[in-house]
Motif scaffolding. Structure first.
Motif, PDB file in Angstrom:
ATOM      1  N   SER A 139       1.037  -1.163  -0.131  1.00 18.78           N
ATOM      2  CA  SER A 139       0.035   0.018   0.019  1.00 18.78           C
ATOM      3  C   SER A 139       0.742   1.286  -0.007  1.00 18.78           C
ATOM      4  CB  SER A 139      -0.887  -0.039   1.301  1.00 18.78           C
ATOM      5  OG  SER A 139      -1.639   0.976   1.289  1.00 18.78           O
ATOM      6  N   ILE A 140       0.743   2.341  -0.984  1.00 14.42           N
ATOM      7  CA  ILE A 140       1.467   3.279  -1.038  1.00 14.42           C
ATOM      8  C   ILE A 140       0.768   4.488  -0.926  1.00 14.42           C
ATOM      9  CG2 ILE A 140       3.296   2.078  -2.338  1.00 14.42           C
ATOM     10  CD1 ILE A 140       1.994   2.976  -4.843  1.00 14.42           C
ATOM     11  N   TYR A 141       1.586   5.627  -0.660  1.00 11.58           N
ATOM     12  CA  TYR A 141       0.933   6.891  -0.472  1.00 11.58           C
ATOM     13  C   TYR A 141       1.521   7.898  -1.607  1.00 11.58           C
ATOM     14  CZ  TYR A 141      -0.812   5.449   3.958  1.00 11.58           C
ATOM     15  OH  TYR A 141      -1.193   4.703   4.927  1.00 11.58           O
ATOM     16  N   ASP A 142       2.804   7.897  -2.053  1.00  8.10           N
ATOM     17  CA  ASP A 142       3.474   8.668  -2.893  1.00  8.10           C
ATOM     18  C   ASP A 142       4.247   7.868  -4.184  1.00  8.10           C
ATOM     19  OD1 ASP A 142       5.433  10.473  -4.066  1.00  8.10           O
ATOM     20  OD2 ASP A 142       4.953  11.836  -2.425  1.00  8.10           O
ATOM     21  N   PRO A 143       4.115   8.215  -5.253  1.00  6.97           N
ATOM     22  CA  PRO A 143       4.536   7.457  -6.463  1.00  6.97           C
ATOM     23  C   PRO A 143       5.990   7.504  -6.495  1.00  6.97           C
ATOM     24  CG  PRO A 143       3.373   9.276  -7.170  1.00  6.97           C
ATOM     25  CD  PRO A 143       3.153   9.307  -5.792  1.00  6.97           C
ATOM     26  N   LYS A 144       6.723   8.369  -5.984  1.00  2.00           N
ATOM     27  CA  LYS A 144       8.229   8.720  -5.930  1.00  2.00           C
ATOM     28  C   LYS A 144       8.806   7.275  -5.866  1.00  2.00           C
ATOM     29  CE  LYS A 144       8.158  13.559  -4.773  1.00  2.00           C
ATOM     30  NZ  LYS A 144       8.602  14.434  -3.790  1.00  2.00           N
ATOM     31  N   LEU A 145       8.683   6.401  -5.125  1.00  2.00           N
ATOM     32  CA  LEU A 145       9.376   5.462  -4.689  1.00  2.00           C
ATOM     33  C   LEU A 145       9.046   4.015  -5.600  1.00  2.00           C
ATOM     34  CD1 LEU A 145       9.328   5.537  -0.887  1.00  2.00           C
ATOM     35  CD2 LEU A 145      11.380   6.245  -2.412  1.00  2.00           C
ATOM     36  N   TYR A 146       8.368   4.166  -6.492  1.00  2.00           N
ATOM     37  CA  TYR A 146       7.615   3.330  -7.378  1.00  2.00           C
ATOM     38  C   TYR A 146       8.752   2.432  -7.745  1.00  2.00           C
ATOM     39  CZ  TYR A 146       2.953   5.156  -7.268  1.00  2.00           C
ATOM     40  OH  TYR A 146       1.777   5.800  -6.675  1.00  2.00           O
ATOM     41  N   GLU A 147       9.840   3.042  -8.759  1.00  2.00           N
ATOM     42  CA  GLU A 147      10.830   2.381  -9.654  1.00  2.00           C
ATOM     43  C   GLU A 147      11.508   1.482  -8.521  1.00  2.00           C
ATOM     44  OE1 GLU A 147      11.788   4.056 -13.454  1.00  2.00           O
ATOM     45  OE2 GLU A 147      11.382   5.889 -12.230  1.00  2.00           O
ATOM     46  N   LYS A 148      12.090   2.104  -7.470  1.00  2.00           N
ATOM     47  CA  LYS A 148      12.894   1.439  -6.401  1.00  2.00           C
ATOM     48  C   LYS A 148      12.511   0.403  -5.989  1.00  2.00           C
ATOM     49  CE  LYS A 148      16.127   2.868  -2.620  1.00  2.00           C
ATOM     50  NZ  LYS A 148      16.654   3.819  -1.564  1.00  2.00           N
ATOM     51  N   ILE A 149      11.065   0.323  -5.636  1.00  2.00           N
ATOM     52  CA  ILE A 149      10.584  -0.909  -5.169  1.00  2.00           C
ATOM     53  C   ILE A 149      10.515  -1.784  -6.237  1.00  2.00           C
ATOM     54  CG2 ILE A 149       8.058  -1.731  -4.441  1.00  2.00           C
ATOM     55  CD1 ILE A 149       7.612   0.684  -3.417  1.00  2.00           C
ATOM     56  N   PHE A 150      10.179  -1.640  -7.549  1.00  2.00           N
ATOM     57  CA  PHE A 150       9.743  -2.627  -8.430  1.00  2.00           C
ATOM     58  C   PHE A 150      11.188  -3.198  -8.999  1.00  2.00           C
ATOM     59  CE2 PHE A 150       5.900  -0.125  -9.761  1.00  2.00           C
ATOM     60  CZ  PHE A 150       5.024  -1.049  -9.050  1.00  2.00           C
ATOM     61  N   ASN A 151      12.442  -2.288  -8.874  1.00  2.00           N
ATOM     62  CA  ASN A 151      13.633  -2.965  -9.342  1.00  2.00           C
ATOM     63  C   ASN A 151      14.508  -3.762  -8.146  1.00  2.00           C
ATOM     64  OD1 ASN A 151      13.602  -1.348 -11.690  1.00  2.00           O
ATOM     65  ND2 ASN A 151      14.632   0.171 -10.572  1.00  2.00           N
ATOM     66  N   ASN A 152      13.840  -3.864  -6.967  1.00  2.00           N
ATOM     67  CA  ASN A 152      14.480  -4.658  -5.991  1.00  2.00           C
ATOM     68  C   ASN A 152      13.461  -5.665  -5.317  1.00  2.00           C
ATOM     69  OD1 ASN A 152      17.113  -3.272  -5.267  1.00  2.00           O
ATOM     70  ND2 ASN A 152      15.609  -1.651  -5.464  1.00  2.00           N
ATOM     71  N   PHE A 153      12.178  -5.741  -5.680  1.00  2.00           N
ATOM     72  CA  PHE A 153      11.019  -6.717  -4.955  1.00  2.00           C
ATOM     73  C   PHE A 153      10.345  -7.187  -5.873  1.00  2.00           C
ATOM     74  CE2 PHE A 153      12.673  -3.603  -1.966  1.00  2.00           C
ATOM     75  CZ  PHE A 153      13.205  -4.355  -0.791  1.00  2.00           C
ATOM     76  N   ILE A 164     -10.721  12.528  -7.445  1.00  2.00           N
ATOM     77  CA  ILE A 164     -10.990  13.704  -8.184  1.00  2.00           C
ATOM     78  C   ILE A 164      -9.521  14.411  -8.514  1.00  2.00           C
ATOM     79  CG2 ILE A 164     -12.196  16.047  -8.463  1.00  2.00           C
ATOM     80  CD1 ILE A 164     -13.940  13.623  -9.575  1.00  2.00           C
ATOM     81  N   PHE A 165      -9.024  14.831  -7.320  1.00  2.00           N
ATOM     82  CA  PHE A 165      -7.797  15.643  -7.299  1.00  2.00           C
ATOM     83  C   PHE A 165      -6.744  14.970  -7.357  1.00  2.00           C
ATOM     84  CE2 PHE A 165     -10.564  17.846  -4.023  1.00  2.00           C
ATOM     85  CZ  PHE A 165     -11.199  18.538  -4.779  1.00  2.00           C
ATOM     86  N   ASP A 166      -6.488  13.869  -7.086  1.00  2.00           N
ATOM     87  CA  ASP A 166      -5.184  13.320  -7.266  1.00  2.00           C
ATOM     88  C   ASP A 166      -5.031  12.321  -8.438  1.00  2.00           C
ATOM     89  OD1 ASP A 166      -2.792  11.932  -6.590  1.00  2.00           O
ATOM     90  OD2 ASP A 166      -3.264  11.322  -4.519  1.00  2.00           O
ATOM     91  N   HIS A 167      -4.296  12.607  -9.373  1.00  2.00           N
ATOM     92  CA  HIS A 167      -4.245  11.960 -10.643  1.00  2.00           C
ATOM     93  C   HIS A 167      -2.968  11.061 -10.813  1.00  2.00           C
ATOM     94  CE1 HIS A 167      -7.635  14.118 -12.687  1.00  2.00           C
ATOM     95  NE2 HIS A 167      -7.894  13.898 -11.443  1.00  2.00           N
ATOM     96  N   ARG A 277      -0.780  19.425   0.412  1.00  2.00           N
ATOM     97  CA  ARG A 277      -1.470  19.425   1.740  1.00  2.00           C
ATOM     98  C   ARG A 277      -3.111  19.275   1.646  1.00  2.00           C
ATOM     99  NH1 ARG A 277       0.653  25.342   4.134  1.00  2.00           N
ATOM    100  NH2 ARG A 277       2.669  24.149   5.143  1.00  2.00           N
ATOM    101  N   LEU A 278      -3.488  18.840   0.358  1.00  2.00           N
ATOM    102  CA  LEU A 278      -4.839  18.346   0.146  1.00  2.00           C
ATOM    103  C   LEU A 278      -4.838  16.949  -0.221  1.00  2.00           C
ATOM    104  CD1 LEU A 278      -7.737  18.847  -0.087  1.00  2.00           C
ATOM    105  CD2 LEU A 278      -7.503  19.309  -2.560  1.00  2.00           C
ATOM    106  N   ILE A 279      -4.100  16.461  -1.339  1.00  2.00           N
ATOM    107  CA  ILE A 279      -4.149  15.024  -1.730  1.00  2.00           C
ATOM    108  C   ILE A 279      -3.516  14.136  -0.791  1.00  2.00           C
ATOM    109  CG2 ILE A 279      -4.228  15.712  -3.918  1.00  2.00           C
ATOM    110  CD1 ILE A 279      -1.439  15.031  -4.664  1.00  2.00           C
ATOM    111  N   ASP A 280      -2.749  14.540   0.012  1.00  2.00           N
ATOM    112  CA  ASP A 280      -2.183  13.678   1.079  1.00  2.00           C
ATOM    113  C   ASP A 280      -2.691  13.957   2.488  1.00  2.00           C
ATOM    114  OD1 ASP A 280      -0.678  11.972   2.768  1.00  2.00           O
ATOM    115  OD2 ASP A 280       1.401  12.531   1.880  1.00  2.00           O
ATOM    116  N   PRO A 281      -3.666  13.274   2.751  1.00  2.00           N
ATOM    117  CA  PRO A 281      -4.278  13.363   4.318  1.00  2.00           C
ATOM    118  C   PRO A 281      -3.472  13.256   5.434  1.00  2.00           C
ATOM    119  CG  PRO A 281      -5.677  11.958   2.945  1.00  2.00           C
ATOM    120  CD  PRO A 281      -4.339  12.130   2.274  1.00  2.00           C
ATOM    121  N   ARG A 282      -2.165  12.744   5.223  1.00  2.00           N
ATOM    122  CA  ARG A 282      -1.201  12.626   6.200  1.00  2.00           C
ATOM    123  C   ARG A 282      -0.603  14.190   6.559  1.00  2.00           C
ATOM    124  NH1 ARG A 282       3.146   8.780   4.015  1.00  2.00           N
ATOM    125  NH2 ARG A 282       2.649  10.330   2.197  1.00  2.00           N
ATOM    126  N   LYS A 283      -0.954  15.214   5.529  1.00  2.00           N
ATOM    127  CA  LYS A 283      -0.564  16.521   5.824  1.00  2.00           C
ATOM    128  C   LYS A 283      -1.424  17.328   6.289  1.00  2.00           C
ATOM    129  CE  LYS A 283       3.152  15.822   2.385  1.00  2.00           C
ATOM    130  NZ  LYS A 283       4.281  15.736   3.312  1.00  2.00           N
TER     131      LYS A 283
END
Length: 284
Positions: A139-153, A164-167, A277-283
């Protein structure tokens, strides 16, 4: 579109508004009537109150179940990590009364990408090969780490936010990754913790810019005399999403959603924003 019922709201005191929280009898009623309401998959976790025990007792054995490994402890002792993984996995299996687990999810990328994550992934791969579950997911929150995950696991199922807001998960880069690695993709946070469909939850939004963006959404809904829930579903359909994880409070809501006739509406793609600050509820 395939709707997966998320059981996060099975936790006690999940909502600040007590009237929103489910009673035990309401939870049981939902689980017993999933197939009648065209729900064939559920997403749970040992952190979701007593949801796993209730599934074991009251859920049809043909329902596909997804569950999660708890947040990984920081110990670097491989023997202790093995014991910890075993305890978590086999407690879940016991609670579910040996019902089929389709995907066993890592809690998040921070767990997977630390030293302990590789060890736990290797342990789970062995249990997957033995048939204790079908897929390993995250389960992920931010796409920045996608490639690092796929390259190692090896990851075969991903849950990621989409609304609607988060594409972010329907960007060209993300769709290219999906084609390359051939994983199952499930959208969650379609209602953005209810804020997109219930004005009474507007109190969750703190920042002025966030409030203005949400207000623009409701202006659109009211001006065109639309139903916010239905338009969120139509957005997922327009974005060509096949699997959606939804948290719902009762059978009436479930029935209404599964019976909704999905419609393509390109204008729903115009609400995209990158405002974290909107699309990530943790913020929030």
């Amino acid at each position: 579109m395939n709707f997966i019922l998320g059981l996060a709201n099975f936790q006690n005191n999940y909502h600040k508004k007590k009237s929103y929280n489910l009673t035990k009898s309401q939870k049981i009623d939902i689980l017993k009537n999933l197939k009648k309401n065209k729900i064939y998959e559920i997403d749970t976790s040992p952190d979701y109150g007593n949801s796993e025990q209730l599934i074991g007792l009251h859920c049809n054995s043909s329902i596909k179940i997804h569950s999660k490994l708890r947040a990984i402890p920081n110990t670097r002792d491989k023997i202790l990590l093995k014991k910890w993984v075993d305890k978590n996995l086999f407690t879940t299996i016991k609670n579910l009364k040996n019902k089929n687990i389709d995907t066993y999810f890592f809690h998040g990328p921070n767990d997977l990408l630390k030293y302990q994550g590789k060890i736990c992934h290797d342990i789970l791969m062995k249990y997957k090969d033995k048939g204790f579950f079908n897929k390993i997911g995250i389960s992920i929150y931010d796409p920045k780490l996608y490639e690092k995950i796929f390259n190692n696991f090896i990851i075969e199922n991903i849950q990621a936010p989409l609304n609607i807001f988060d594409h972010r998960m329907i960007s060209k880069k993300w769709l290219n990754l999906k084609r390359k690695y051939n994983f199952t993709l499930s959208a969650r946070s379609l209602f953005l913790q209810g804020v997109l469909v219930d004005k009474s939850l507007f109190y969750k939004i703190k920042y002025y810019k966030s409030k203005k963006i949400v207000e623009k959404w409701f202006d659109y809904i009211e001006k065109n005399q639309l139903n916010a829930v239905e338009e969120c579903l139509n957005f997922a359909f327009t974005a060509n999403i096949k699997n959606v994880v939804l948290g719902l409070n009762n059978l009436k809501q479930i029935n209404k959603i599964t019976k909704h006739k999905l419609k393509y509406n390109k204008s729903l793609l115009n609400f995209k924003t990158y405002y974290k600050r909107l699309i990530d509820p943790r913020k929030w």
